[in-house]
Design a protein around this motif. Structure first.
Motif, PDB file in Angstrom:
ATOM      1  N   LEU A  21       0.840  -1.187   0.000  1.00  0.00           N
ATOM      2  CA  LEU A  21       0.000   0.000   0.000  1.00  0.00           C
ATOM      3  C   LEU A  21       0.880   1.243   0.000  1.00  0.00           C
ATOM      4  N   GLY A  22       2.148   1.066   0.357  1.00  0.00           N
ATOM      5  CA  GLY A  22       3.059   2.200   0.397  1.00  0.00           C
ATOM      6  C   GLY A  22       4.081   2.165  -0.719  1.00  0.00           C
ATOM      7  N   ASP A  23       3.835   1.363  -1.748  1.00  0.00           N
ATOM      8  CA  ASP A  23       4.810   1.278  -2.842  1.00  0.00           C
ATOM      9  C   ASP A  23       4.795   2.540  -3.694  1.00  0.00           C
ATOM     10  N   THR A  24       5.993   2.924  -4.147  1.00  0.00           N
ATOM     11  CA  THR A  24       6.070   4.069  -5.050  1.00  0.00           C
ATOM     12  C   THR A  24       6.841   3.723  -6.311  1.00  0.00           C
ATOM     13  N   TYR A  55       9.526  -1.043 -20.198  1.00  0.00           N
ATOM     14  CA  TYR A  55       8.735  -0.295 -19.198  1.00  0.00           C
ATOM     15  C   TYR A  55       9.579   0.670 -18.376  1.00  0.00           C
ATOM     16  N   ILE A  56      10.910   0.513 -18.445  1.00  0.00           N
ATOM     17  CA  ILE A  56      11.783   1.292 -17.569  1.00  0.00           C
ATOM     18  C   ILE A  56      11.582   2.787 -17.770  1.00  0.00           C
ATOM     19  N   GLY A  57      11.408   3.469 -16.656  1.00  0.00           N
ATOM     20  CA  GLY A  57      11.245   4.919 -16.707  1.00  0.00           C
ATOM     21  C   GLY A  57       9.797   5.369 -16.757  1.00  0.00           C
ATOM     22  N   LYS A  58       8.911   4.447 -17.079  1.00  0.00           N
ATOM     23  CA  LYS A  58       7.498   4.824 -17.167  1.00  0.00           C
ATOM     24  C   LYS A  58       6.870   4.892 -15.784  1.00  0.00           C
ATOM     25  N   GLY A  90      -7.128   4.843  -2.701  1.00  0.00           N
ATOM     26  CA  GLY A  90      -6.762   6.090  -3.361  1.00  0.00           C
ATOM     27  C   GLY A  90      -5.706   5.826  -4.420  1.00  0.00           C
ATOM     28  N   LYS A  91      -5.416   6.874  -5.191  1.00  0.00           N
ATOM     29  CA  LYS A  91      -4.477   6.688  -6.304  1.00  0.00           C
ATOM     30  C   LYS A  91      -3.046   6.705  -5.789  1.00  0.00           C
ATOM     31  N   GLN A  92      -2.212   5.915  -6.453  1.00  0.00           N
ATOM     32  CA  GLN A  92      -0.807   5.977  -6.099  1.00  0.00           C
ATOM     33  C   GLN A  92       0.038   5.737  -7.341  1.00  0.00           C
ATOM     34  N   GLU A  93       1.169   6.463  -7.408  1.00  0.00           N
ATOM     35  CA  GLU A  93       1.996   6.409  -8.608  1.00  0.00           C
ATOM     36  C   GLU A  93       3.125   5.415  -8.439  1.00  0.00           C
ATOM     37  N   ILE A  94       3.300   4.562  -9.438  1.00  0.00           N
ATOM     38  CA  ILE A  94       4.358   3.558  -9.392  1.00  0.00           C
ATOM     39  C   ILE A  94       5.275   3.788 -10.578  1.00  0.00           C
ATOM     40  N   LYS A  95       6.545   4.020 -10.282  1.00  0.00           N
ATOM     41  CA  LYS A  95       7.508   4.260 -11.349  1.00  0.00           C
ATOM     42  C   LYS A  95       8.351   3.002 -11.556  1.00  0.00           C
ATOM     43  N   ILE A  96       8.698   2.697 -12.784  1.00  0.00           N
ATOM     44  CA  ILE A  96       9.541   1.530 -13.032  1.00  0.00           C
ATOM     45  C   ILE A  96      10.996   1.998 -13.070  1.00  0.00           C
ATOM     46  N   VAL A  97      11.803   1.470 -12.123  1.00  0.00           N
ATOM     47  CA  VAL A  97      13.201   1.876 -12.045  1.00  0.00           C
ATOM     48  C   VAL A  97      14.099   0.643 -12.157  1.00  0.00           C
ATOM     49  N   THR A  98      15.395   0.876 -12.306  1.00  0.00           N
ATOM     50  CA  THR A  98      16.318  -0.266 -12.392  1.00  0.00           C
ATOM     51  C   THR A  98      17.167  -0.353 -11.134  1.00  0.00           C
ATOM     52  N   GLU A  99      17.562  -1.572 -10.835  1.00  0.00           N
ATOM     53  CA  GLU A  99      18.406  -1.790  -9.668  1.00  0.00           C
ATOM     54  C   GLU A  99      19.208  -3.075  -9.924  1.00  0.00           C
ATOM     55  N   ASP A 100      20.520  -2.952  -9.832  1.00  0.00           N
ATOM     56  CA  ASP A 100      21.391  -4.089 -10.153  1.00  0.00           C
ATOM     57  C   ASP A 100      21.171  -5.293  -9.250  1.00  0.00           C
ATOM     58  N   SER A 101      20.834  -5.033  -7.986  1.00  0.00           N
ATOM     59  CA  SER A 101      20.763  -6.138  -7.039  1.00  0.00           C
ATOM     60  C   SER A 101      19.490  -6.974  -7.188  1.00  0.00           C
ATOM     61  N   VAL A 102      18.590  -6.552  -8.053  1.00  0.00           N
ATOM     62  CA  VAL A 102      17.363  -7.338  -8.218  1.00  0.00           C
ATOM     63  C   VAL A 102      17.676  -8.622  -8.987  1.00  0.00           C
ATOM     64  N   PHE A 131      14.113 -14.450  -9.132  1.00  0.00           N
ATOM     65  CA  PHE A 131      13.257 -14.576  -7.958  1.00  0.00           C
ATOM     66  C   PHE A 131      11.876 -14.002  -8.267  1.00  0.00           C
ATOM     67  N   GLY A 132      10.859 -14.761  -7.908  1.00  0.00           N
ATOM     68  CA  GLY A 132       9.490 -14.298  -8.163  1.00  0.00           C
ATOM     69  C   GLY A 132       9.311 -13.974  -9.630  1.00  0.00           C
ATOM     70  N   THR A 133       8.803 -12.788  -9.889  1.00  0.00           N
ATOM     71  CA  THR A 133       8.598 -12.399 -11.282  1.00  0.00           C
ATOM     72  C   THR A 133       9.782 -11.596 -11.796  1.00  0.00           C
ATOM     73  N   GLY A 134      10.776 -11.411 -10.968  1.00  0.00           N
ATOM     74  CA  GLY A 134      11.923 -10.597 -11.376  1.00  0.00           C
ATOM     75  C   GLY A 134      11.665  -9.111 -11.203  1.00  0.00           C
ATOM     76  N   ALA A 135      10.506  -8.799 -10.661  1.00  0.00           N
ATOM     77  CA  ALA A 135      10.172  -7.394 -10.434  1.00  0.00           C
ATOM     78  C   ALA A 135       9.929  -7.186  -8.948  1.00  0.00           C
ATOM     79  N   LEU A 136      10.557  -6.165  -8.398  1.00  0.00           N
ATOM     80  CA  LEU A 136      10.497  -5.922  -6.958  1.00  0.00           C
ATOM     81  C   LEU A 136       9.671  -4.677  -6.664  1.00  0.00           C
ATOM     82  N   GLY A 137       8.615  -4.863  -5.900  1.00  0.00           N
ATOM     83  CA  GLY A 137       7.821  -3.712  -5.487  1.00  0.00           C
ATOM     84  C   GLY A 137       8.606  -2.912  -4.472  1.00  0.00           C
ATOM     85  N   VAL A 138       8.786  -1.637  -4.708  1.00  0.00           N
ATOM     86  CA  VAL A 138       9.631  -0.834  -3.834  1.00  0.00           C
ATOM     87  C   VAL A 138       8.788  -0.093  -2.798  1.00  0.00           C
TER      88      VAL A 138
END
Length: 901
Positions: free
Chosen positions: A225-228, A242-245, A254-266, A270-277
């Motif tokens: 619920l606190g992901d950005t 999707y990177i950068g979008k 309520g509405k919340q904005e989620i940005k797609i960013v990169t991180e080497d340590s991901v 694991f899982g879907t390869g995408a980490l909710g931040v």
RNA sequence: GGGCAAUUAGCUCAGCUGGUUAGAGCGUUGCAUUCACAUUGCAAAGGUCACUGGUUCGAUCCCAGUAUUGCCCACCA
């Protein structure tokens, strides 16, 4: 004849002896008569927590420290062992809270701060009494007149000063960051106070919303619920587009904005390869957020419940409730893709085992990566805390034993993050900070010793308990009457007891290397520009018979007091010190202590035999001249073992020292010389001298044993009728110059001679001489061995019988024994046999080859300037001795070879 | 995932910068025992120093690798 009980009974003497020591005043170095060279030896006792009673860990540290302290006191050094206790903020408060709840079903908030603190103080005072009593039980020779407590007035003053100095230097700052929050303790924790536990968990894979392009996986859906943002590995092709979008989603609050960013340590696998931040509730995510300038949404509060920001549907729900509700919502919306079982490494509080909730909070931190320069401080010259802490160990200002822990220490420093020092606990040192208009825009901060005049409110938090423990080595040595000194600098410089700083040794279990040792190094170098201690000796942890950690739930906790009750303190101390190596865990169980008890009793009976049978009990201080080979031998062995254990103790090889001393006492003295002495005492020419030797050896032996088993030795010593106590006698070590001569003349000669005879008899070995007539002769000759150890002589016969080359039958060994038994003065056996010359030649030749190789390598070593100059004297001497030995052996072998031709 | 350690007698462990025959305590077995001590004495049995290679005249020790166990740190969302 003196009446001495048959068996040593520790209960009758221990308390009485401790009283005697305490009354003598010798625990206090000011009362010691000292030689001119003013060497000092000091140890700060790691202060036990005021949380209840002594455990085996304490008993271990007390045994080791008292051993070192008593040894150094006997060496004549100005010796101080300073005792004290630690308020242990979080631990003590937790303990009192649980008692309060158990007895009155109340929480600390029911009582209110003042009343609750009063209860804690009472509890701490009671604990102190118990603990100090138990520290005495262990025989600890610490100076009670200098006892300190981390909450003492003086120490509190040091804590305040340190905080202020570090704040002024910019090393302490207040900041809003992610911290480890324990919802049960209601406080922050430092990184080191967090432990991990593997638990079964569920891994949820879901999409944030129907139009979100891919799913993420998490074990903690409610924090989403606190992901950005969502972080993906930059190399992961699936997500490149999707990177950068930025996507806007609605998770039902309520509405919340989620940005797609990169991180080497991901990890793409694991899982879907995408980490909710979730920047607010994960340290890693927080760091990702900082790199990408992402906002923080705090959805979990300090009370462990969901916040307003989590939305109306979730606010005030507990974490678990929120999770259930959110998962149901996801399923209803068709967003959930799968739920799998998984293992999770849950972070828990080291004091109460509750799950840690990482969350952002405004706290005080010690900055470990800020470079500072301090006037007059040799370490802090444009250096960070981390760099200095590394430097003092790398450059060997501080030595850690065993050495491998230095590496562990470096690693810890490499990973070190800023240290959160504020705690939302009531019991402890208040933070010396005052606020005006706190929380408002025009907030003012004052850092100082006392509240400034006007409308200021003190920070309600307290300091991490390790912040005050980190100052322990010197805060305890500062003059209690600090008001006497005009400035803080003068107080540090002119307090008389600062002569004991830096302390000589810090002795503790390796489990608090980071918690405490590292903090002391950090804080002491900062404040004093000096190290807190020269050497760190780390002992292992005590485990049960099966090697398990002791824990209440397993019910395998050994109470040191039970063992003392059963076997006596001395026995427990020996059991803890022998059979272990530095930094290695040890197992403690009844049988081991029992063995030690048996030894203590053996020593008791050795002295009983000597003291109850001599014609006059007196302390023989001068070494009597030996009259027989046995005399020479035992006196030489005493010298040898003295030198050996002195070296061992100086090099922190405690186990080795106790083993060597035990072997000397039991095997050499009791089993051999005491038996021989009975025969010698039957001889009117020898009786007086023999008794003197016995008394001389006993006197020295008691001193040597005293650091290990202080009670029984002091009790026996009392029989000599000396005025002074054993604990302040002089350690029997001769001057260095004399020592060398002695080794040549007095020690080696009789030692080898007698040892040879014993070896021959005991270990079935004899000197072979092969003569040209293919005959082997074996001979054993020993004066003054008449009628002693006939059993042993039997072995010679058995040995000869085993050498099938020898024609044993003809020599009738049994008759030989009876012959020897009757003989007086000399034991002489002579047997002859055949030997295979070819084989013998081969054997000698191969031996010559190996010995010559050995000689070569030794010579090379001794030619090496680096080795000769840098290695310790004893080592070089030893090598030289070896060379001499090998050369002699070579000559012998060559002779043998010649005689075969 | 990174690091550290351990692997030696039936059990618990020593073994100090490579050197004759690898040690101790406990346990086991046998014998002894009014004489300081049964909380004793004397002895016996029991070890391919985890495994495989390498360096060396020589390896329990040094190097490389394998296996098993334990601990610490990081952390998987």
């Amino acid at each position: 004849m003196k009446e001495i009980p048959k068996a040593y009974n520790p209960k009758d003497v221990e308390d009485k002896i401790y009283h005697k020591w305490e009354e003598s005043g010798y625990f206090n170095p000011d009362n010691l008569k000292l030689p001119k060279n003013g060497d000092y030896f000091s140890i700060s006792m790691p202060p036990p927590n005021r949380t209840g009673t002594l455990h085996t860990g304490h008993a271990t540290m007390l045994a080791y420290q008292d051993l070192m302290v008593r040894f150094n006191r006997l060496l004549g050094k100005k010796t101080l062992w300073l005792p004290g206790t630690d308020h242990a903020a979080i631990a003590t408060q937790t303990k009192v809270e649980s008692i309060l709840y158990k007895e009155e079903k109340k929480t600390r908030h029911d009582l209110g701060k003042e009343k609750f603190l009063q209860k804690v103080r009472e509890f701490a005072e009671e604990s102190k009494k118990t603990i100090n009593q138990q520290v005495r039980k262990m025989g600890s020779s610490c100076d009670w007149s200098r006892e300190r407590y981390t909450l003492d007035e003086g120490l509190t003053q040091v804590v305040k000063y340190t905080f202020i100095k570090m704040y002024d230097a910019g090393l302490i700052e207040r900041d809003y960051r992610i911290v480890n929050w324990c919802p049960r303790c209601n406080s922050t924790l430092s990184d080191d106070e967090v432990e991990y536990k593997e638990v079964n968990a569920k891994l949820y894979t879901f999409k944030y919303s129907k139009d979100f392009p891919f799913a993420i996986a998490t074990t903690r859906p409610e924090t989403k619920l606190g992901d950005t943002a969502v972080a993906v590995n930059p190399k992961d092709k699936r997500y490149k587009k999707y990177i950068g979008k930025t996507y806007t989603v609605d998770l039902g609050h309520g509405k919340q904005e989620i940005k797609i960013v990169t991180e080497d340590s991901v990890d793409p696998n694991f899982g879907t390869g995408a980490l909710g931040v979730t920047p607010a509730h994960s340290i890693i995510d927080y760091e990702i957020a900082q790199k990408n300038n992402l906002p923080l949404i705090k959805v979990i509060g300090e009370d462990g419940k969901m916040t307003k920001e989590a939305g109306k549907n979730y606010q005030d729900l507990t974490v678990e409730e929120a999770r259930d509700k959110f998962v149901k919502w996801l399923e209803k919306e068709g967003l959930m893709e799968k739920i799998e079982d998984t293992k999770q490494n849950l972070s828990i509080c080291y004091r109460c085992d509750s799950a840690i909730e990482p969350l952002p909070s405004l706290q005080w931190f010690v900055r470990v990566n800020k470079k500072v320069t301090l006037a007059g401080n040799k370490y802090f010259q444009n250096k960070t805390i981390r760099e200095v802490a590394l430097q003092v160990v790398k450059e060997r200002d501080i030595k850690i034993i065993p050495e491998r822990f230095e590496k562990t220490y470096y690693q810890w420093l490499e990973n070190l993050r800023d240290w959160c020092i504020s705690r939302q606990i009531w019991f402890g040192h208040p933070i010396p900070v005052w606020y005006k208009d706190k929380g408002k825009k025009n907030e003012e901060i004052f850092v100082g010793l006392e509240a400034p005049k006007g409308d200021w409110v003190q920070d309600g938090d307290t300091l991490d308990t390790w912040f005050s423990s980190g100052l322990w080595t010197f805060s305890t040595l500062l003059d209690k009457n600090y008001k006497k000194y005009k400035t803080w600098e003068e107080w540090l410089k002119n307090s008389p007891d600062m002569q004991f700083h830096p302390t000589s040794v810090m002795e503790t279990g390796y489990d608090i290397l980071f918690f405490w040792i590292a903090r002391m190094i950090i804080q002491t170098t900062f404040i004093l520009g000096d190290i807190p201690f020269k050497t760190v000796y780390l002992h292992g942890l005590v485990r049960d018979e099966k090697g398990r950690k002791m824990s209440k739930s397993l019910g395998n906790v050994v109470d040191p007091l039970d063992l003392i009750e059963k076997f006596g303190t001395d026995a427990l101390r020996v059991a803890m010190i022998s059979g272990t190596a530095a930094g290695m865990d040890m197992r403690l169980y009844d049988e081991k202590v029992e063995g030690a008890r048996n030894f203590v009793n053996k020593l008791w009976n050795i002295s009983r035999y000597i003291l109850s049978s001599v014609s006059e009990i007196k302390l023989v201080e001068e070494k009597p001249g030996p009259k027989t080979l046995a005399d020479e031998w035992i006196l030489a062995r005493l010298e040898q073992v003295t030198a050996e254990i002195t070296l061992d103790l100086e090099n922190f090889n405690f186990s080795g020292a106790s083993d060597a001393l035990r072997n000397f006492t039991w095997s050499d003295l009791a089993d051999w010389y005491l038996e021989i002495s009975k025969l010698q005492r039957a001889n009117s020419k020898l009786v007086e001298n023999t008794e003197n030797i016995l008394l001389y050896i006993l006197g020295k032996l008691l001193i040597l044993w005293h650091p290990f088993i202080p009670f029984v030795t002091e009790e026996i010593w009392a029989n000599f009728g000396c005025k002074d106590l054993l604990m302040v006698q002089s350690w029997p070590i001769s001057k260095e110059s004399e020592q060398k001569e002695k080794i040549e003349k007095e020690i080696l000669y009789p030692f080898w001679k007698f040892e040879e005879i014993m070896m021959t008899i005991r270990n079935l070995r004899a000197d072979f001489k092969v003569d040209p007539a293919k005959k082997v002769s074996v001979s054993i000759i020993g004066k003054n061995l008449d009628k002693i150890r006939f059993e042993e002589v039997k072995e010679v016969i058995i040995f000869l019988a085993r050498l099938d080359k020898l024609e044993i039958e003809k020599s009738k060994p049994k008759n030989s024994v009876s012959h020897v038994l009757e003989g007086v003065g000399e034991i002489c056996l002579h047997l002859e046999g055949l030997v295979d010359i070819k084989k013998e030649k081969e054997r000698i030749n191969s031996e010559i080859k190996s010995v010559s190789g050995f000689i070569k390598s030794l010579e090379q070593k001794l030619k090496n300037k680096d080795f000769v100059e840098k290695a310790p004297k004893e080592v070089v001497e030893k090598e030289e001795f070896k060379l001499k030995e090998q050369k002699e052996k070579m000559e012998k072998l060559e002779e043998q070879l010649k005689s075969l031709k």
